[in-house]
Design an enzyme around this catalytic site. Structure first.
Site, PDB file in Angstrom:
ATOM      1  N   SER A 142       0.869  -1.190   0.000  1.00  0.00           N
ATOM      2  CA  SER A 142       0.000   0.000   0.000  1.00  0.00           C
ATOM      3  C   SER A 142       0.892   1.222   0.000  1.00  0.00           C
ATOM      4  O   SER A 142       2.057   1.149   0.415  1.00  0.00           O
ATOM      5  CB  SER A 142      -0.841   0.002   1.282  1.00  0.00           C
ATOM      6  OG  SER A 142      -1.507   1.238   1.436  1.00  0.00           O
ATOM      7  N   TYR A 155      -1.975  -0.589  10.539  1.00  0.00           N
ATOM      8  CA  TYR A 155      -1.955  -0.943   9.114  1.00  0.00           C
ATOM      9  C   TYR A 155      -0.618  -0.529   8.496  1.00  0.00           C
ATOM     10  O   TYR A 155       0.029  -1.324   7.810  1.00  0.00           O
ATOM     11  CB  TYR A 155      -3.123  -0.236   8.420  1.00  0.00           C
ATOM     12  CG  TYR A 155      -3.298  -0.571   6.955  1.00  0.00           C
ATOM     13  CD1 TYR A 155      -3.688  -1.851   6.561  1.00  0.00           C
ATOM     14  CD2 TYR A 155      -3.107   0.396   5.965  1.00  0.00           C
ATOM     15  CE1 TYR A 155      -3.873  -2.156   5.211  1.00  0.00           C
ATOM     16  CE2 TYR A 155      -3.294   0.094   4.623  1.00  0.00           C
ATOM     17  CZ  TYR A 155      -3.678  -1.179   4.255  1.00  0.00           C
ATOM     18  OH  TYR A 155      -3.855  -1.486   2.922  1.00  0.00           O
TER      19      TYR A 155
END
Ligand SMILES: NC(=O)c1ccc[n+]([C@@H]2O[C@H](COP(=O)([O-])OP(=O)(O)OC[C@H]3O[C@@H](n4cnc5c(N)ncnc54)[C@H](OP(=O)(O)O)[C@@H]3O)[C@@H](O)[C@H]2O)c1
Length: 283
Positions: A142, A155
């Protein structure tokens, strides 16, 4: 006759994994589409049927956090298909909440899936790729693996960890003919934002000192919903990377991802952090 290429995708039941599975099948791969709950295979089967590639899929149950089962699952794939040319480590979820409101077990759960699960899948696939002297491993990380956002520390930690681990692995296995690639999306319209979003228990507690800031951040995230892009873009990128014998290490995808990394690289940190805090409405 050239040998049929075999791909393994994790998290094929939804979003990027589902679309990547169909795209790879369209590109001639036989795809072992894995998911943690085969009861959720309906959407994939429908999409594959529509694309005329249902017969190119082999659906199997794999939960990437059941670490001990992964070597056996990969061995069974090799036994049945003979090889693995491509592993797409896609399965993951996002955990949200201020650090103060995040409990250690919640951070651990995030790391077990997004980091250790992908590590365990990769380690299970390395022996066959070493033997073949070929294979691509695509890690769906990501932009959060390059630039961390507030409320998403767990995350970001999981994606930063996967990026660092994969950088080292890439150098280790290059001479064995194995190519490790990081695909780093910005915001795409999938279930990660709602069905698979895990909000820390304490973050929702009315007694949390961050309650109002959390609400403002949640409003900011909701306000961005219509800007999320079609995840088919990522599926097409992964299919392209898979067919490239010498892919780059990193593929950043999405205008927001490019803007964020560009800002972070070019703006002095003190200014950058003010921009992020204001944009995400946490101040
Ligand atoms: N969408 C974005 O904006 C975005 C941006 C950057 C990176 N990513 C990354 O893209 C990847 C795919 O996410 P997505 O956006 O496509 O979200 P998604 O639609 O929620 O899909 C996530 C997939 O991962 C599966 N999964 C979760 N935990 C698992 C486990 N323990 N074992 C096996 N499968 C598991 C889910 O299974 P179930 O269907 O059973 O829940 C689902 O198939 C993730 O790694 C995510 O971090 C997404």
């Amino acid at each position: 006759m050239t040998e049929e290429k075999i791909a393994v995708v994790t998290g094929s039941s939804s979003g990027i994994g589902l679309l990547t599975t169909v795209e790879l099948a369209r590109n001639g791969y036989r795809v072992v589409a894995t998911m943690r709950d085969l009861g959720r295979s309906g959407k994939l089967e429908e999409a594959a049927q529509k694309a005329g590639v249902r017969d190119r899929l082999d659906l199997r149950r794999v939960d990437i956090t059941e670490f001990d089962s992964l070597p056996g699952a990969v061995e069974a794939i090799v036994r049945d298909h003979g090889r693995i040319d491509l592993l797409v480590n896609n399965a993951g979820f996002s955990s949200a909440g201020f650090v103060e409101d995040t409990q250690l077990h919640e951070l651990r759960h995030q790391m077990e899936t997004n980091f250790f699960g992908n590590v365990a899948m990769t380690k299970a696939a390395l022996p066959v790729m070493r033997e073949q002297r070929s294979g691509h491993i695509v890690q769906v990380t990501s932009v959060a693996g390059r630039a961390a956002a507030p409320m998403l520390s767990s995350y970001a930690a999981s994606k930063f960890a996967l990026e660092g681990w994969s950088e080292a692995l890439r150098i280790e296995v290059h001479s064995l003919g194995i190519r490790v690639v990081l695909v780093e999306p910005g915001s795409y319209d999938t279930d990660i934002w709602e069905r698979n979003l895990v909000i820390g228990k304490q973050a929702l507690d009315p007694s949390s000192p961050n309650k109002e800031r959390s609400q403002r951040f949640a409003e900011f995230v909701r306000s961005q919903a219509n800007k999320r892009r079609d995840p088919g873009e990522i599926a097409r990128l992964i299919a392209r990377v898979a067919n490239d014998p010498n892919p780059r290490l990193r593929y950043l995808i999405g205008p927001d991802a490019r803007m964020q990394t560009w800002l972070r690289a070019l703006t002095p940190w003190r200014i950058y952090e003010r921009i992020v805090a204001r944009a995400t409405k946490i101040d």
